[in-house]
Design a protein around this motif. Structure first.
Motif, mmCIF file in Angstrom:
data_model
loop_
_atom_site.group_PDB
_atom_site.id
_atom_site.type_symbol
_atom_site.label_atom_id
_atom_site.label_comp_id
_atom_site.label_asym_id
_atom_site.label_seq_id
_atom_site.Cartn_x
_atom_site.Cartn_y
_atom_site.Cartn_z
ATOM 1 N N LEU A 157 0.750 -1.168 -0.229
ATOM 2 C CA LEU A 157 0.068 -0.006 0.085
ATOM 3 C C LEU A 157 1.097 1.336 0.018
ATOM 4 O O LEU A 157 0.620 1.986 -0.904
ATOM 5 C CB LEU A 157 -0.887 0.012 1.342
ATOM 6 N N TYR A 158 1.905 1.299 0.903
ATOM 7 C CA TYR A 158 2.907 2.548 0.749
ATOM 8 C C TYR A 158 3.529 2.544 -0.362
ATOM 9 O O TYR A 158 3.518 3.750 -0.952
ATOM 10 C CB TYR A 158 3.861 2.308 2.057
ATOM 11 N N PHE A 159 3.742 1.468 -1.144
ATOM 12 C CA PHE A 159 4.193 1.645 -2.499
ATOM 13 C C PHE A 159 3.689 1.938 -3.536
ATOM 14 O O PHE A 159 3.912 3.022 -4.345
ATOM 15 C CB PHE A 159 4.620 0.130 -2.836
ATOM 16 N N GLU A 160 2.170 1.922 -3.181
ATOM 17 C CA GLU A 160 1.101 2.441 -4.280
ATOM 18 C C GLU A 160 1.112 3.889 -4.060
ATOM 19 O O GLU A 160 0.528 4.732 -4.852
ATOM 20 C CB GLU A 160 -0.296 1.797 -4.205
ATOM 21 N N ILE A 161 1.128 4.555 -2.913
ATOM 22 C CA ILE A 161 0.786 6.016 -2.419
ATOM 23 C C ILE A 161 2.125 6.638 -2.626
ATOM 24 O O ILE A 161 1.897 7.825 -1.942
ATOM 25 C CB ILE A 161 -0.090 6.050 -1.235
ATOM 26 N N ASN A 162 3.036 6.172 -3.251
ATOM 27 C CA ASN A 162 4.490 6.703 -3.114
ATOM 28 C C ASN A 162 4.880 7.305 -1.782
ATOM 29 O O ASN A 162 5.608 8.444 -1.666
ATOM 30 C CB ASN A 162 4.185 7.987 -4.114
ATOM 31 N N GLU A 163 4.565 6.651 -0.810
ATOM 32 C CA GLU A 163 5.520 6.492 0.716
ATOM 33 C C GLU A 163 6.744 5.680 0.684
ATOM 34 O O GLU A 163 6.470 4.910 1.145
ATOM 35 C CB GLU A 163 4.588 6.318 1.577
ATOM 36 N N GLY A 164 7.859 6.477 0.032
ATOM 37 C CA GLY A 164 8.866 5.500 -0.192
ATOM 38 C C GLY A 164 9.529 4.888 1.054
ATOM 39 O O GLY A 164 9.682 3.775 1.299
ATOM 40 N N ASN A 165 9.894 6.052 1.849
ATOM 41 C CA ASN A 165 10.427 5.511 3.225
ATOM 42 C C ASN A 165 9.527 4.502 4.025
ATOM 43 O O ASN A 165 10.204 3.607 4.573
ATOM 44 C CB ASN A 165 10.700 6.943 4.037
ATOM 45 N N MET A 166 8.286 4.856 4.071
ATOM 46 C CA MET A 166 7.418 3.823 4.819
ATOM 47 C C MET A 166 7.496 2.476 4.306
ATOM 48 O O MET A 166 7.421 1.671 4.781
ATOM 49 C CB MET A 166 6.172 4.279 4.975
ATOM 50 N N ALA A 167 7.542 2.586 2.870
ATOM 51 C CA ALA A 167 7.533 1.261 2.094
ATOM 52 C C ALA A 167 8.684 0.337 2.273
ATOM 53 O O ALA A 167 8.546 -0.794 2.825
ATOM 54 C CB ALA A 167 7.171 1.526 0.512
ATOM 55 N N LYS A 168 9.835 1.172 2.203
ATOM 56 C CA LYS A 168 10.904 0.421 2.574
ATOM 57 C C LYS A 168 11.207 0.033 3.914
ATOM 58 O O LYS A 168 11.614 -1.351 4.327
ATOM 59 C CB LYS A 168 12.186 1.184 2.180
ATOM 60 N N ALA A 169 10.839 0.825 4.894
ATOM 61 C CA ALA A 169 10.893 0.192 6.289
ATOM 62 C C ALA A 169 10.082 -0.793 6.543
ATOM 63 O O ALA A 169 10.622 -1.787 7.146
ATOM 64 C CB ALA A 169 10.436 1.536 7.218
ATOM 65 N N ASN A 193 7.905 -8.381 -3.539
ATOM 66 C CA ASN A 193 7.284 -7.026 -3.410
ATOM 67 C C ASN A 193 8.552 -5.964 -2.978
ATOM 68 O O ASN A 193 8.668 -5.057 -3.154
ATOM 69 C CB ASN A 193 6.383 -7.098 -1.875
ATOM 70 N N ALA A 194 9.470 -6.709 -2.291
ATOM 71 C CA ALA A 194 10.657 -6.108 -1.741
ATOM 72 C C ALA A 194 11.382 -5.389 -3.180
ATOM 73 O O ALA A 194 11.875 -4.581 -3.207
ATOM 74 C CB ALA A 194 11.774 -6.832 -1.148
ATOM 75 N N GLY A 195 11.686 -6.425 -4.058
ATOM 76 C CA GLY A 195 12.316 -6.069 -5.406
ATOM 77 C C GLY A 195 11.394 -5.033 -5.908
ATOM 78 O O GLY A 195 12.198 -4.140 -6.707
ATOM 79 N N GLN A 196 10.094 -5.218 -5.873
ATOM 80 C CA GLN A 196 9.511 -3.952 -6.886
ATOM 81 C C GLN A 196 10.022 -2.641 -6.264
ATOM 82 O O GLN A 196 10.047 -1.571 -6.920
ATOM 83 C CB GLN A 196 7.823 -4.256 -6.665
ATOM 84 N N ILE A 197 9.862 -2.574 -4.658
ATOM 85 C CA ILE A 197 10.011 -1.575 -4.011
ATOM 86 C C ILE A 197 11.429 -0.792 -4.359
ATOM 87 O O ILE A 197 11.771 0.496 -4.591
ATOM 88 C CB ILE A 197 9.687 -1.766 -2.437
ATOM 89 N N GLU A 198 12.225 -1.646 -4.315
ATOM 90 C CA GLU A 198 13.777 -1.276 -4.447
ATOM 91 C C GLU A 198 13.986 -0.801 -5.847
ATOM 92 O O GLU A 198 14.708 0.148 -6.226
ATOM 93 C CB GLU A 198 14.768 -2.483 -4.180
ATOM 94 N N GLU A 199 13.323 -1.478 -6.919
ATOM 95 C CA GLU A 199 13.393 -1.127 -8.206
ATOM 96 C C GLU A 199 12.827 0.478 -8.501
ATOM 97 O O GLU A 199 13.344 1.110 -9.089
ATOM 98 C CB GLU A 199 12.553 -2.093 -9.011
ATOM 99 N N LYS A 200 11.619 0.620 -7.964
ATOM 100 C CA LYS A 200 10.997 1.843 -8.063
ATOM 101 C C LYS A 200 11.717 3.049 -7.747
ATOM 102 O O LYS A 200 11.838 4.195 -8.120
ATOM 103 C CB LYS A 200 9.501 1.981 -7.240
ATOM 104 N N PHE A 201 12.594 2.754 -6.544
ATOM 105 C CA PHE A 201 13.226 3.881 -5.979
ATOM 106 C C PHE A 201 14.939 3.863 -6.468
ATOM 107 O O PHE A 201 15.736 4.385 -5.789
ATOM 108 C CB PHE A 201 13.403 3.965 -4.454
ATOM 109 N N GLY A 202 15.099 3.028 -7.471
ATOM 110 C CA GLY A 202 16.375 3.033 -8.386
ATOM 111 C C GLY A 202 17.455 2.188 -7.859
ATOM 112 O O GLY A 202 18.439 2.470 -8.161
ATOM 113 N N HIS A 203 17.296 1.435 -6.810
ATOM 114 C CA HIS A 203 18.182 0.476 -6.150
ATOM 115 C C HIS A 203 18.084 -0.862 -7.152
ATOM 116 O O HIS A 203 17.517 -1.917 -6.580
ATOM 117 C CB HIS A 203 18.009 0.245 -4.788
ATOM 118 N N MET A 204 18.628 -0.831 -8.407
ATOM 119 C CA MET A 204 18.722 -2.009 -9.342
ATOM 120 C C MET A 204 19.149 -3.275 -8.865
ATOM 121 O O MET A 204 18.632 -4.341 -8.964
ATOM 122 C CB MET A 204 19.051 -1.433 -10.530
#
Length: 822
Positions: A157-169, A193-204
């Motif tokens: 959910l945090y990933f969908e609403i662009n809450e990057g820090n909350m999604a990663k934590a 899910n962890a892979g998608q979050i890391e990819e979205k924030f540029g950590h390939m």
């Protein structure tokens, strides 16, 4: 002997109740459910077919636990297939079954599924609410395995609403505790899910690490759907890194798996990915051939995003091949699809708003049902405790009970007779008190009615005396003036002088009596009306004090006050005590209902008028009460039995008081938002303080308007438009309700939607014409051609308006119709 038989019967029933139930068919169904659970990861479509066949079995319909397990599996499979409609309906069924279940773990699981579904549908606020509920329950239950599942859903959910820090934590917490769960599929889901979050924030590189770990877990659990998703993610990541060979490998792997389970949507998406790779390799002919293999599926697809992606790829291929005509053709299609996507997004937002509203209504129903359920559960627990205690006593002391049965029987009979006499005496005392209360209530009502009649009589008498004064005063003055002039003359004898003095004295005495009568008349009139400048702040303070005292008796109610500051340029000229008393009767009426809810009390200034209101969110005004109020105020009909009714008596007294200060009791009501009683009084206004640009609203004080629309949001918009005009507003959801309401109430105008359930606007107009009804009807619709508008007017509609309705146009059309029908 009779007591012994009764106890033995209880023992037999208890043993039957606690005996385990076994069924061969039930055992087979549970085995099928276990196989279906394993099949969901490999082939969810096949799993859905098996679940549908199981739902038809009579054993399932008779076993609530089986139903819950079947719906649980069905919701899992539907979410994997992205069939959100099926998932929504299944979760609703689960809700209804879990009402009667106290298994908090299952309830938390259902909340978590609701959150995942609402995240996919874009209803993020409600999704957050459900996911936090699930997380709290699981945290309180200390379920470490399911807590990881909640953390994964929250991260998505945090990933969908662009809450990057909350999604990663949040996802890092889930990854850290991933070993707490034995569910390999859940592990794979968390890693993906962890892979998608890391990819979205540029950590390939981190994204690649998690994707490869997810692939291993999915292969281990034979989770084909998960493998397809992760391979697609890897292909997309390698395309971003311009590693086209690796991207092609994973795209082909995912395509083979999708063909294996015939996942048509994934097949189309993967072929588009392969086309994109071929274009980047400049293999435009191969890319065109690949794209043409899926072109028929793209054209018949209802997914506009797939169409837009395919048309973009066609446009790129033909542009690189210098076939500009075809490139332009597909570019135009892309633009058209973009417009359609914008329209679809607007429709999705509207459906989300409606969904949130329905979910709010559903939660209110759940809350009410759970309270009732809690009471039933407590009673059931008490019965179980009594049954168990009876079993223990029977097992350990049956011999003692039989031995002492005869000895204790006589004492029990005497005690029972004593209790019966006491009960009878209490019932008589209660009945006597009830009769006294009824007599006092009816006596108070009659006393108030007599007081009003006496005041009316005294007022009439005083007005009659005042009127007589004007007719008699001139004659008396003529007599006294004539006698004075005659006494001044010198040509009268003593006898005439004596008579003239008597006449003059009698005239003066009569004048004094007349003046005294007029003075008494004025006092009576001023005591009955007693109008003066009212202090609105005092009215607010007295009302607040009265409510605080009433609230001690009923703690279920939440009271909200709204007493805004009134501009000093406005003055209220009325009877202050009468206003406060009318307010108190309306508040007493609201407090007669003991249900939990919110009451709003206050006043509002609109267009040189002040509206005093009591708004109750809990209940609507019954038709019988509406009819009684109409008869009291418009026909002068009063049924004394109504005054004994605690729900009607306060409203009757309010009507009497409000009419004495030259106003009427009005109300607005709905099955959805409750009711609002109010009365309106005029304000004196200093014209020099009037704003130049003040908006002027039409005055429809004596008008009653019926709005017929099955959509509550549309009704609310129109009601807010009409509210400043002081017209009375009622609501109907379909044509059947319109036909029933016009039998009871007199309406001056009907604003009717053409498309309504049960009976639409066209059929309703036909029925109104059959009844020769003269009420003007305005038709409203989202779209209509000019020819359709003409045909609607020919059917008998007075006017037609296009949604969304313009407020100014509504005022103009309604004013015109009121002038024509007045």
């Amino acid at each position: 002997m009779l007591r012994t038989k009764h106890l033995l019967s209880l023992l037999l029933l208890s043993l039957l109740f606690f005996s385990p139930l076994s069924s061969v068919n039930g055992s087979n169904i549970y085995k099928k459910l276990l196989k279906t659970s394993d099949l969901i990861n490999a082939n969810p479509k096949e799993a859905i077919k098996i679940i549908d066949s199981l739902k038809q079995l009579p054993e399932v319909n008779e076993n609530q636990n089986l139903k819950i397990q079947i719906y649980d599996l069905e919701s899992r499979a539907a979410l994997m297939l992205k069939d959100y409609n099926k998932a929504y309906n299944t979760l609703k069924e689960m809700d209804s079954l879990l009402y009667v279940s106290s298994e908090m773990s299952r309830i938390a699981s259902n909340y978590n599924r609701w959150g995942m579904l609402l995240t996919k549908m874009g209803v993020y606020e409600k999704a957050m609410e459900y996911l936090l509920k699930a997380y709290k329950i699981r945290h309180d239950l200390e379920e470490s395995e399911t807590l990881v599942c909640s953390q994964n859903a929250l991260a998505a959910l945090y990933f969908e609403i662009n809450e990057g820090n909350m999604a990663k934590a949040t996802i890092q917490k889930a990854v850290k505790h991933i070993n707490n769960t034995n569910d390999v599929s859940l592990r794979a889901m968390i890693l993906d899910n962890a892979g998608q979050i890391e990819e979205k924030f540029g950590h390939m590189d981190s994204a690649l690490f998690y994707y490869h770990k997810a692939i291993k877990q999915e292969q281990q659990s034979n989770n084909i759907i998960g493998q397809i998703q992760t391979c697609q993610n890897l292909a997309g990541l390698y395309i971003k890194k311009d590693m086209l060979d690796s991207a092609f490998h994973y795209a082909m792997t995912a395509l083979d798996l999708a063909n294996k389970i015939n996942a048509q949507q994934d097949i189309v998406s993967l072929k588009l990915t392969l086309t994109e790779i071929l274009i980047k390799r400049s293999q435009f002919d191969n890319a065109e051939l690949m794209l043409l293999t899926v072109y028929p599926e793209v054209e018949t697809s209802i997914d506009l995003k797939i169409k837009k992606r395919a048309y973009n790829l066609f446009s790129d291929i033909y542009e690189n091949k210098n076939d500009l005509k075809k490139a332009l053709q597909f570019a135009k299609k892309t633009i058209f699809i973009t417009d359609s996507l914008i329209t679809e997004d607007k429709e999705d937002k509207m459906s989300q708003l409606a969904f949130i509203y329905n979910m709010g209504e559903k939660e209110k129903e759940i809350e009410t049902y759970q309270k009732l359920l809690l009471t039933k559960t407590q009673k059931s627990s008490l019965r179980h405790a009594i049954t168990v205690a009876t079993l223990i006593l029977l097992t350990g002391g049956l011999t003692i009970i039989l031995f002492r049965l005869y000895k204790g029987r006589k004492n029990q009979t005497l005690q029972l007779n004593s209790e019966l006499k006491e009960k009878k005496r209490l019932e008589q005392d209660y009945q006597s008190l009830e009769e006294k209360h009824t007599l006092m209530s009816s006596g108070y009502g009659r006393l108030l009615e007599k007081e009003q009649k006496t005041n009316s009589f005294l007022k009439t008498k005083a007005e009659t005396i005042d009127f007589s004064k004007h007719n008699m005063q001139e004659s008396i003055q003529t007599i006294t003036t004539f006698s004075s002039n005659m006494l001044l003359g010198s040509d009268i004898d003593n006898k005439q002088k004596m008579y003239l003095e008597k006449i003059h004295a009698s005239g003066k005495a009569l004048e004094r009596i007349l003046n005294k009568m007029v003075k008494t008349s004025s006092e009576i009139i001023s005591s009955t009306h007693d109008f003066d400048i009212c202090d609105i702040n005092v009215i607010a303070a007295e009302t607040t004090k009265f409510v605080k005292e009433k609230q001690i008796e009923n703690e279920f109610l939440e009271v909200v006050f709204s007493f805004p500051q009134v501009a000093s340029s406005f003055k209220l000229y009325s009877n202050q005590k009468a206003i406060i008393r009318a307010f108190e009767f309306l508040i007493e009426n609201a407090f007669t209902y003991k249900e939990q809810g919110i009451i709003k009390i206050g006043y509002k200034v609109v267009d040189k008028q002040i509206r005093f209101y009591v708004d109750d969110s809990r209940i609507n005004v019954p038709i019988s009460t509406q009819t009684a109020i109409y008869q009291w105020q418009n026909m002068g009909v009063t049924n004394h039995s109504q005054l004994d009714d605690e729900n009607l008596s306060p409203l009757f007294h309010t009507c009497q008081i409000v009419q004495s200060i030259n106003s009427n009791l009005n109300f607005e009501t709905s099955n959805t938002w409750g009711n609002m009683f109010y009365f309106i009084l005029p304000l004196l206004h200093d014209e020099t303080t009037k704003q130049k640009n003040e908006q002027v609203f039409p005055c429809w004080n004596d008008k009653h308007i019926l709005i017929a629309d099955d959509e509550f949001l549309n009704f609310e918009i129109l009601r807010n438009y009409i509210k400043p005009t002081n017209a009375r507003v009622s609501h109907a959801k379909n044509g059947q309700e319109i036909l029933e309401m016009i039998k009871v109430f007199k309406f001056d105008l009907i604003i009717m939607d053409i498309k309504m359930p049960q009976m639409d606007g066209i059929d309703t107009m036909y029925e109104l014409k059959k009844q020769s009804n003269k009420i003007p009807v305005i038709a409203q619709s989202v779209h209509a051609m000019e020819s359709e508008r003409t045909s609607l007017l020919q059917m008998g509609f007075a006017e037609f308006m296009l949604k969304p309705i313009n407020k100014t146009e509504l005022y103009q059309i309604a004013d015109k119709l009121f002038m024509l029908t007045s």
